[in-house]
Scaffold this motif. Structure first.
Motif, PDB file in Angstrom:
ATOM      1  N   VAL A  75      36.958  45.419  42.556  1.00  0.00           N
ATOM      2  CA  VAL A  75      37.555  44.118  42.237  1.00  0.00           C
ATOM      3  C   VAL A  75      39.076  44.258  42.156  1.00  0.00           C
ATOM      4  O   VAL A  75      39.607  45.340  41.919  1.00  0.00           O
ATOM      5  N   VAL A  76      39.757  43.115  42.361  1.00  0.00           N
ATOM      6  CA  VAL A  76      41.196  43.034  42.150  1.00  0.00           C
ATOM      7  C   VAL A  76      41.416  41.954  41.098  1.00  0.00           C
ATOM      8  O   VAL A  76      41.280  40.766  41.385  1.00  0.00           O
ATOM      9  N   PRO A  77      41.724  42.348  39.870  1.00  0.00           N
ATOM     10  CA  PRO A  77      42.003  41.364  38.827  1.00  0.00           C
ATOM     11  C   PRO A  77      43.319  40.632  39.115  1.00  0.00           C
ATOM     12  O   PRO A  77      44.289  41.233  39.577  1.00  0.00           O
ATOM     13  N   VAL A  78      43.333  39.333  38.843  1.00  0.00           N
ATOM     14  CA  VAL A  78      44.515  38.487  39.054  1.00  0.00           C
ATOM     15  C   VAL A  78      44.716  37.662  37.793  1.00  0.00           C
ATOM     16  O   VAL A  78      43.756  37.154  37.213  1.00  0.00           O
ATOM     17  N   ARG A  79      45.995  37.520  37.356  1.00  0.00           N
ATOM     18  CA  ARG A  79      46.279  36.706  36.178  1.00  0.00           C
ATOM     19  C   ARG A  79      47.630  36.009  36.351  1.00  0.00           C
ATOM     20  O   ARG A  79      48.452  36.397  37.188  1.00  0.00           O
ATOM     21  N   ASP A  80      47.854  35.006  35.524  1.00  0.00           N
ATOM     22  CA  ASP A  80      49.127  34.300  35.470  1.00  0.00           C
ATOM     23  C   ASP A  80      50.130  35.203  34.758  1.00  0.00           C
ATOM     24  O   ASP A  80      49.892  35.635  33.631  1.00  0.00           O
ATOM     25  N   SER A  81      51.257  35.460  35.386  1.00  0.00           N
ATOM     26  CA  SER A  81      52.230  36.373  34.779  1.00  0.00           C
ATOM     27  C   SER A  81      52.861  35.813  33.508  1.00  0.00           C
ATOM     28  O   SER A  81      53.360  36.565  32.676  1.00  0.00           O
ATOM     29  N   LYS A  82      52.833  34.510  33.347  1.00  0.00           N
ATOM     30  CA  LYS A  82      53.424  33.901  32.146  1.00  0.00           C
ATOM     31  C   LYS A  82      52.485  33.935  30.952  1.00  0.00           C
ATOM     32  O   LYS A  82      52.897  33.722  29.824  1.00  0.00           O
ATOM     33  N   VAL A  83      51.193  34.165  31.193  1.00  0.00           N
ATOM     34  CA  VAL A  83      50.190  34.152  30.118  1.00  0.00           C
ATOM     35  C   VAL A  83      49.388  35.453  30.215  1.00  0.00           C
ATOM     36  O   VAL A  83      48.219  35.457  30.579  1.00  0.00           O
ATOM     37  N   SER A  84      50.024  36.545  29.863  1.00  0.00           N
ATOM     38  CA  SER A  84      49.375  37.846  30.045  1.00  0.00           C
ATOM     39  C   SER A  84      48.112  38.019  29.213  1.00  0.00           C
ATOM     40  O   SER A  84      47.238  38.803  29.564  1.00  0.00           O
ATOM     41  N   ALA A  85      47.987  37.285  28.126  1.00  0.00           N
ATOM     42  CA  ALA A  85      46.768  37.368  27.304  1.00  0.00           C
ATOM     43  C   ALA A  85      45.734  36.328  27.724  1.00  0.00           C
ATOM     44  O   ALA A  85      44.674  36.236  27.120  1.00  0.00           O
ATOM     45  N   GLY A  86      46.033  35.562  28.759  1.00  0.00           N
ATOM     46  CA  GLY A  86      45.135  34.503  29.214  1.00  0.00           C
ATOM     47  C   GLY A  86      44.006  35.035  30.076  1.00  0.00           C
ATOM     48  O   GLY A  86      43.778  36.250  30.169  1.00  0.00           O
ATOM     49  N   PRO A  87      43.308  34.129  30.744  1.00  0.00           N
ATOM     50  CA  PRO A  87      42.156  34.520  31.557  1.00  0.00           C
ATOM     51  C   PRO A  87      42.548  35.363  32.766  1.00  0.00           C
ATOM     52  O   PRO A  87      43.668  35.273  33.258  1.00  0.00           O
ATOM     53  N   VAL A  88      41.601  36.166  33.202  1.00  0.00           N
ATOM     54  CA  VAL A  88      41.783  37.031  34.368  1.00  0.00           C
ATOM     55  C   VAL A  88      40.669  36.724  35.358  1.00  0.00           C
ATOM     56  O   VAL A  88      39.493  36.648  34.975  1.00  0.00           O
ATOM     57  N   LEU A  89      41.029  36.528  36.617  1.00  0.00           N
ATOM     58  CA  LEU A  89      40.032  36.379  37.676  1.00  0.00           C
ATOM     59  C   LEU A  89      39.801  37.753  38.288  1.00  0.00           C
ATOM     60  O   LEU A  89      40.762  38.425  38.680  1.00  0.00           O
ATOM     61  N   ALA A  90      38.566  38.181  38.372  1.00  0.00           N
ATOM     62  CA  ALA A  90      38.231  39.463  38.990  1.00  0.00           C
ATOM     63  C   ALA A  90      37.671  39.165  40.376  1.00  0.00           C
ATOM     64  O   ALA A  90      36.497  38.829  40.533  1.00  0.00           O
ATOM     65  N   LEU A  91      38.516  39.258  41.384  1.00  0.00           N
ATOM     66  CA  LEU A  91      38.113  38.932  42.753  1.00  0.00           C
ATOM     67  C   LEU A  91      37.536  40.155  43.448  1.00  0.00           C
ATOM     68  O   LEU A  91      38.128  41.240  43.377  1.00  0.00           O
ATOM     69  N   PRO A  92      36.414  39.985  44.137  1.00  0.00           N
ATOM     70  CA  PRO A  92      35.896  41.105  44.935  1.00  0.00           C
ATOM     71  C   PRO A  92      36.958  41.527  45.960  1.00  0.00           C
ATOM     72  O   PRO A  92      37.711  40.690  46.472  1.00  0.00           O
ATOM     73  N   THR A  93      37.027  42.816  46.262  1.00  0.00           N
ATOM     74  CA  THR A  93      38.069  43.310  47.160  1.00  0.00           C
ATOM     75  C   THR A  93      38.049  42.617  48.511  1.00  0.00           C
ATOM     76  O   THR A  93      39.105  42.321  49.063  1.00  0.00           O
ATOM     77  N   ALA A  94      36.877  42.320  49.051  1.00  0.00           N
ATOM     78  CA  ALA A  94      36.807  41.648  50.354  1.00  0.00           C
ATOM     79  C   ALA A  94      37.394  40.241  50.282  1.00  0.00           C
ATOM     80  O   ALA A  94      38.093  39.799  51.200  1.00  0.00           O
ATOM     81  N   ALA A  95      37.134  39.533  49.192  1.00  0.00           N
ATOM     82  CA  ALA A  95      37.681  38.184  49.030  1.00  0.00           C
ATOM     83  C   ALA A  95      39.199  38.233  48.884  1.00  0.00           C
ATOM     84  O   ALA A  95      39.920  37.411  49.448  1.00  0.00           O
ATOM     85  N   PHE A  96      39.712  39.208  48.139  1.00  0.00           N
ATOM     86  CA  PHE A  96      41.154  39.332  47.959  1.00  0.00           C
ATOM     87  C   PHE A  96      41.820  39.693  49.285  1.00  0.00           C
ATOM     88  O   PHE A  96      42.870  39.152  49.629  1.00  0.00           O
ATOM     89  N   ALA A  97      41.214  40.587  50.043  1.00  0.00           N
ATOM     90  CA  ALA A  97      41.757  40.962  51.354  1.00  0.00           C
ATOM     91  C   ALA A  97      41.782  39.762  52.294  1.00  0.00           C
ATOM     92  O   ALA A  97      42.748  39.567  53.038  1.00  0.00           O
ATOM     93  N   SER A  98      40.744  38.951  52.246  1.00  0.00           N
ATOM     94  CA  SER A  98      40.694  37.744  53.069  1.00  0.00           C
ATOM     95  C   SER A  98      41.781  36.758  52.661  1.00  0.00           C
ATOM     96  O   SER A  98      42.444  36.147  53.511  1.00  0.00           O
ATOM     97  N   PHE A  99      41.987  36.603  51.364  1.00  0.00           N
ATOM     98  CA  PHE A  99      43.046  35.735  50.860  1.00  0.00           C
ATOM     99  C   PHE A  99      44.412  36.220  51.343  1.00  0.00           C
ATOM    100  O   PHE A  99      45.229  35.437  51.829  1.00  0.00           O
TER     101      PHE A  99
END
Length: 68
Positions: free
Chosen positions: A32-56
């Motif tokens: 997975v590649v976790p993604v988060r808002d840089s302004k809200v480091s304690a906020g939610p994190v999206l854990a994207l599968p590597t294939a989905a992140f590569a496609s994005f």
């Protein structure tokens, strides 16, 4: 190898405020590649599968997404 995310912001961000951070160090070990808002480091994190992140990323590089 650590399972703690090592957050990175794009060098293109220029501290403009509309940034995301990714923790690519978890791609190989957890698939997975976790993604988060840089302004809200304690906020939610999206854990994207590597294939989905590569496609994005491929879509971004190909300029497939219209600007809002």
């Amino acid at each position: 190898m650590s399972n703690a995310p090592r957050w990175q912001k794009s060098s293109y961000s220029n501290n403009g405020g509309n940034c995301v951070e990714v923790a690519a160090n978890l791609a190989a070990s957890q698939g997975v590649v976790p993604v988060r808002d840089s302004k809200v480091s304690a906020g939610p994190v999206l854990a994207l599968p590597t294939a989905a992140f590569a496609s994005f990323l491929a879509g971004v590089k190909a300029d497939t997404f219209p600007a809002s």
